[in-house]
Design an enzyme around this catalytic site. Structure first.
Site, mmCIF file in Angstrom:
data_model
loop_
_atom_site.group_PDB
_atom_site.id
_atom_site.type_symbol
_atom_site.label_atom_id
_atom_site.label_comp_id
_atom_site.label_asym_id
_atom_site.label_seq_id
_atom_site.Cartn_x
_atom_site.Cartn_y
_atom_site.Cartn_z
ATOM 1 N N HIS A 12 0.818 -1.223 0.000
ATOM 2 C CA HIS A 12 0.000 0.000 0.000
ATOM 3 C C HIS A 12 0.852 1.274 0.000
ATOM 4 O O HIS A 12 0.455 2.303 0.558
ATOM 5 C CB HIS A 12 -1.002 -0.030 1.162
ATOM 6 C CG HIS A 12 -0.385 -0.092 2.532
ATOM 7 N ND1 HIS A 12 -0.919 -0.852 3.543
ATOM 8 C CD2 HIS A 12 0.704 0.509 3.067
ATOM 9 C CE1 HIS A 12 -0.181 -0.698 4.633
ATOM 10 N NE2 HIS A 12 0.810 0.119 4.365
ATOM 11 N N HIS A 59 -2.114 4.773 9.408
ATOM 12 C CA HIS A 59 -0.813 5.402 9.628
ATOM 13 C C HIS A 59 -1.010 6.715 10.378
ATOM 14 O O HIS A 59 -0.749 7.791 9.839
ATOM 15 C CB HIS A 59 -0.106 5.638 8.299
ATOM 16 C CG HIS A 59 0.094 4.391 7.483
ATOM 17 N ND1 HIS A 59 -0.913 3.776 6.785
ATOM 18 C CD2 HIS A 59 1.197 3.632 7.266
ATOM 19 C CE1 HIS A 59 -0.442 2.702 6.180
ATOM 20 N NE2 HIS A 59 0.836 2.596 6.453
ATOM 21 N N HIS A 193 10.489 -3.587 3.325
ATOM 22 C CA HIS A 193 10.798 -2.152 3.332
ATOM 23 C C HIS A 193 11.235 -1.650 4.699
ATOM 24 O O HIS A 193 10.771 -2.111 5.723
ATOM 25 C CB HIS A 193 9.700 -1.278 2.732
ATOM 26 C CG HIS A 193 8.341 -1.235 3.385
ATOM 27 N ND1 HIS A 193 7.599 -2.346 3.692
ATOM 28 C CD2 HIS A 193 7.582 -0.166 3.739
ATOM 29 C CE1 HIS A 193 6.426 -1.952 4.192
ATOM 30 N NE2 HIS A 193 6.394 -0.643 4.248
ATOM 31 N N GLU A 240 4.401 -5.343 8.483
ATOM 32 C CA GLU A 240 3.044 -5.250 7.914
ATOM 33 C C GLU A 240 2.591 -6.582 7.321
ATOM 34 O O GLU A 240 1.390 -6.824 7.177
ATOM 35 C CB GLU A 240 2.995 -4.164 6.822
ATOM 36 C CG GLU A 240 3.138 -2.749 7.366
ATOM 37 C CD GLU A 240 3.134 -1.689 6.268
ATOM 38 O OE1 GLU A 240 2.998 -0.517 6.608
ATOM 39 O OE2 GLU A 240 3.274 -2.027 5.068
HETATM 40 FE FE LIG Z 1 2.162 1.045 5.639
#
Ligand SMILES: [Fe+2]
Length: 280
Positions: A12, A59, A193, A240
């Site tokens: 995302h 977030h 990431h 995530e």
């Molecule tokens: Fe994220």
């Protein structure tokens, strides 16, 4: 009876949303990424779910750092796009399914998962970017959505095992719902990431590929991965990926992998995507 027919995962990355909103999808940097989701959009248009349950993370948009629920189920009739600093994204309001959501909340809580019930919530790129990747940029989203916000932003997030078991509980809830609904479940976020610090930009293609392989063939191998291993191997934000296990838990043990796509880089991250169908 309602039934879950398939599971989908997709990263995302917020920059994907910006590329869409600013009309940059045909630029050389972005074209290969969006091309990778063409087949996925066709699949979704053909599958035509009535409801999509989306495990995603907020977030600090709907929930500030003052209150961070571990699992929060969106039971509202609609979820407007959140303002993440540049105004709300120009995407349609996400319409909910309050009746099915309330049923899921009841069933899952009585099964021992202490969900937070959310009756008013804005949704950020964590939810809207994967919707664009799977549904394109329509004027109205073509189905209803039930957002399930998962804490992966402040330690400790839920374990992969807990997420997987929650997926199973959600499936049970959906299958006990009387109305004849076709349901798809999504897990968003990941893959490799690390946004900040000396390891920023870390990509572990081998870890990601193994994760995708096992998502189809051996989810039990994935539920055992401890938090530290995600962080060490694939970067802090790779945690995530536990949300993908909610999706996987809601499917059959044996699934058919319909499509996968993996792309590096998208704003220094690895984008991963898979579509799994239940066999029956
Ligand atoms: Fe994220």
């Amino acid at each position: 009876m309602a039934r879950i027919v398939a599971g989908v995962t997709a990263s995302h990355v917020p920059a994907i949303g910006a590329a869409l909103d600013l009309g940059k999808t045909e630029e050389p940097y972005w074209r290969p990424l969006f091309k990778g989701f063409e087949r996925s959009k066709e699949w979704m248009a053909k599958t035509k779910p009535d409801v999509v349950i989306v495990a995603y993370n907020d977030h600090a948009s709907a929930f500030s750092v003052e209150i961070i629920p571990t699992f929060a189920l969106g039971c509202a009739a609609e979820f407007p796009p959140a303002d993440e600093g540049w105004g709300p994204r120009p995407v349609p309001v996400v319409k909910g399914h309050p009746v099915l959501a309330a049923d899921i909340a009841q069933s899952v809580i009585l099964d021992g998962f202490d969900l937070t019930i959310v009756n008013k919530m804005e949704v950020d790129h964590g939810l809207t970017v994967p919707l664009n990747l799977l549904f394109g940029q329509p004027k109205e989203w073509p189905c209803r959505f039930i957002p399930l916000a998962v804490n992966v932003v402040m330690y400790p997030p839920p374990t992969g095992q807990r997420c997987y078991m929650l997926g199973k509980a959600i499936r049970k809830a959906v299958e006990s719902f009387d109305e004849d609904l076709k349901v798809v479940i999504m897990g968003t976020g990941g893959m490799s990431h690390q946004i900040s610090g000396p390891r920023a930009g870390l990509i572990n293609r081998e870890f990601d590929t193994r994760f995708l392989d096992n998502l189809t063939k051996d989810p039990q191998a994935l539920v055992r991965i401890p938090h530290l291993e995600y962080v060490r191997e694939a970067g802090a934000e790779a945690i995530e990926l536990v949300m993908w296990l909610i999706m996987r838990g809601a499917l059959d043990d044996e699934v058919e992998e319909v499509y996968r796509f993996y792309h590096v880089p998208a704003s220094n991250t690895a984008v991963g995507h898979i579509i799994l169908e239940n066999k029956q």
